[in-house]
Design an enzyme around this catalytic site. Structure first.
Site, PDB file in Angstrom:
ATOM      1  N   GLU A  50      -2.045  -0.445  -8.846  1.00 17.56           N
ATOM      2  CA  GLU A  50      -3.492  -0.477  -8.700  1.00 17.56           C
ATOM      3  C   GLU A  50      -4.041   0.904  -8.333  1.00 17.56           C
ATOM      4  OE1 GLU A  50      -4.652  -3.888  -6.428  1.00 17.56           O
ATOM      5  OE2 GLU A  50      -6.543  -2.990  -5.819  1.00 17.56           O
TER       6      GLU A  50
ATOM      7  N   LYS B 214       0.845  -1.193   0.000  1.00 18.29           N
ATOM      8  CA  LYS B 214       0.000   0.000   0.000  1.00 18.29           C
ATOM      9  C   LYS B 214       0.881   1.245   0.000  1.00 18.29           C
ATOM     10  CE  LYS B 214      -4.091  -2.008   0.465  1.00 18.29           C
ATOM     11  NZ  LYS B 214      -5.166  -1.851  -0.540  1.00 18.29           N
TER      12      LYS B 214
ATOM     13  N   ASP C  64      -9.388  -0.528  -9.562  1.00 22.97           N
ATOM     14  CA  ASP C  64     -10.087  -1.137  -8.427  1.00 22.97           C
ATOM     15  C   ASP C  64     -11.311  -0.279  -8.069  1.00 22.97           C
ATOM     16  OD1 ASP C  64     -10.959  -2.379  -6.156  1.00 22.97           O
ATOM     17  OD2 ASP C  64      -9.165  -2.066  -4.959  1.00 22.97           O
TER      18      ASP C  64
ATOM     19  N   LYS D 201     -14.218  -7.329  -6.882  1.00 21.69           N
ATOM     20  CA  LYS D 201     -14.508  -7.577  -5.464  1.00 21.69           C
ATOM     21  C   LYS D 201     -16.011  -7.763  -5.334  1.00 21.69           C
ATOM     22  CE  LYS D 201     -10.647  -4.941  -3.586  1.00 21.69           C
ATOM     23  NZ  LYS D 201     -10.233  -3.627  -3.092  1.00 21.69           N
TER      24      LYS D 201
ATOM     25  N   ASP E  89      -0.376  -0.785  -4.605  1.00 21.00           N
ATOM     26  CA  ASP E  89      -1.748  -0.265  -4.588  1.00 21.00           C
ATOM     27  C   ASP E  89      -1.763   1.125  -3.975  1.00 21.00           C
ATOM     28  OD1 ASP E  89      -4.435   0.205  -4.502  1.00 21.00           O
ATOM     29  OD2 ASP E  89      -4.960  -1.562  -3.307  1.00 21.00           O
TER      30      ASP E  89
END
Ligand code: MG
Length: 368
Positions: free
Chosen positions: A218, A162, A243, A267, A190
Site C-alpha cells: 500500500e 506498517k 491510499d 476511507k 503499508d
C-alpha cells in the site's frame, strides 16, 4: 424529519498500545463527534479524526468547518431529501473531507433510522458479518514479530504491517514476521509513502524473490508522486494499492486509468463520507478491480459507518477497520460488534449507535 441543531463532542480514548506509522505516533483517539438533532427527537451520529498529516485537518479546523459552514448550510432541511442535502454539504466549502464525512455519516444514520432499517440494508447490502485485518505498528523487528504473534493469537488472520522507515531493512522485517506467523496468515504491507520509486521496486522485488507471499503493498511513495506510482505498478508483480494518493472520485479514475495503482483504498475521511465513497465503489466496479475500505485512527462511530458501507458493497473485498480493536474502552453503546477479526452488523436502524454517553472519554465542545 427536519434538521434542527447539533452538538459537538471531543473524545479522549486511550489505545492498548501506541499507533506508529512512517508518518506519526499517537497514544489516544482524540476525535470530534457530531450529533445532528431533528424535530422528531432522533439524533444522527458522526465522527472525524484530526489526521493533519493526511487530510490537513485539525480539531479546531474540523470544529470550525462543521459549526460555521456545513451545519448552517443544511439547517432546516428535510432528511428525506438526502441527495439535496449532500449537494449542499459538498458545495458549501472545498476540501475539509473529515469534517464533511462526520456530518455525512450522521445524515445517513438519520436517513436509515427514518426508514427503520440498518444502514447497510438501506445501501442495498445483505452481508451481516465480515473479516477485518489488524495493524502492526512500525517498531524494532522483535517487537513487531511479538505484536504479530499476539494478533494471530487473538484470532486475526490478516495482518497489515506498517513499514517505510528503514528502506531495504523492511525486507528482513517482513521475512521475520512471515517466518513467525507461518504461511496461512495473510500479510499486507503499508509503507505510508515511506519509499522512493526505485527503492520501492528493489524492496518489493526482494520480497517476491524471498517468496514472502505479500498480498499487496500500500502507498509505497508520496501521494503526490503519480509517476512513481505508475513506475512501481509496472515493475513489480505484487499488487499496488493507492491510499494517500486517492481522495476524490477523479483521483480514482486518474490512478486506475493510468495504471498508477492496481486497486484503491477507500476511507470516508478522504472522500468526505459515504455519498462520495459510493462513487469510488462504482469506479472500482467499472474498472473491474476490488477495493479496500480503511480507516484512520478512529473509534467506533465512524468505523461503524465504514462497516455499513463494506457490508453493503460487494466490490469491497478487503477491510482494514481495526480502529475499535485498538481502543482500550468503548464509550458508545450499540452499533456493529467488533469481535476480534470479525465485524458483525447490528439489527438496529441506522448505524446502530444508541447514544453518546458523556464521561471520562467524552466531553462537550459546542452545541447550537
Ligand atoms: Mg494506508
Amino acid at each position: 424529519m427536519k434538521i434542527t441543531g447539533y452538538k459537538l463532542y471531543q473524545t479522549d480514548i486511550p489505545l492498548h498500545t501506541p499507533f506508529k506509522t512512517s508518518l506519526r505516533e499517537v497514544d489516544a483517539v482524540r476525535d470530534l463527534i457530531v450529533a445532528i438533532e431533528t424535530d422528531t427527537g432522533e439524533r444522527g451520529f458522526g465522527e472525524a479524526p484530526p489526521t493533519a498529516v493526511i487530510t490537513g485537518e485539525t480539531l479546531p479546523s474540523i470544529t470550525g468547518a462543521i459549526r460555521d459552514f456545513i451545519l448552517p448550510s443544511i439547517l432546516g432541511m428535510e432528511i428525506e431529501g438526502l441527495d439535496e442535502i449532500e449537494r449542499k454539504l459538498h458545495g458549501c466549502m472545498v476540501k475539509n473531507t473529515s469534517a464533511k464525512a462526520a456530518v455525512d455519516m450522521a445524515l445517513y444514520d438519520l436517513y436509515a433510522k427514518n426508514l427503520g432499517k440498518p444502514l447497510y440494508q438501506v445501501l442495498g447490502g445483505s452481508k451481516n458479518a465480515f473479516e477485518t485485518d489488524i495493524t502492526i505498528s512500525v517498531n524494532p523487528v522483535a517487537e513487531m514479530v511479538q505484536d504479530s504473534l499476539t494478533a494471530v493469537a487473538r484470532g486475526f488472520r490478516i495482518l497489515k504491517v506498517k513499514v517505510g522507515r528503514e528502506g531495504m531493512r523492511d525486507v528482513s522485517r517482513i521475512a521475520a514476521i512471515r517466518e513467525a506467523v507461518g504461511k496461512e496468515i495473510t500479510i499486507r504491507v503499508d509503507a505510508n509513502q515511506g519509499y522512493e520509486a526505485k527503492e520501492a521496486v528493489r524492496i518489493i522485488t526482494a520480497m517476491e524473490d524471498k517468496d514472502l507471499s505479500i498480498e499487496l503493498v500500500e502507498q509505497p511513495v508520496p501521494a503526490r508522486d503519480f509517476q512513481g506510482m505508475c513506475y512501481i505498478t509496472e515493475h513489480v508483480s505484487t499488487p499496488i494499492l493507492a491510499d494517500e494518493s486517492v481522495f476524490s472520485p477523479l483521483d480514482a479514475v486518474r490512478l486506475l486509468e493510468n495504471r498508477a495503482a492496481d486497486m484503491i483504498n477507500i476511507k470516508l475521511m478522504k472522500t468526505g463520507g459515504i455519498h462520495e465513497a459510493l462513487k469510488l465503489c462504482a469506479i472500482s466496479e467499472t474498472y473491474g478491480v476490488p477495493c479496500m475500505i480503511g480507516c484512520m485512527l478512529e473509534s467506533k462511530i465512524s468505523v461503524s459507518a465504514a462497516a455499513h458501507l463494506a457490508a453493503a458493497k460487494g466490490v469491497i473485498t478487503m477491510a482494514d477497520l481495526d480502529g475499535p480493536s485498538l481502543c482500550r474502552t468503548d464509550p458508545y453503546p450499540g452499533g456493529p460488534l467488533f469481535e476480534g477479526s470479525m465485524i458483525r452488523m447490528p439489527s438496529e436502524a441506522g448505524i446502530g449507535i444508541k447514544d453518546i454517553v458523556e464521561g471520562d472519554c467524552i466531553s462537550v465542545l459546542a452545541s447550537s
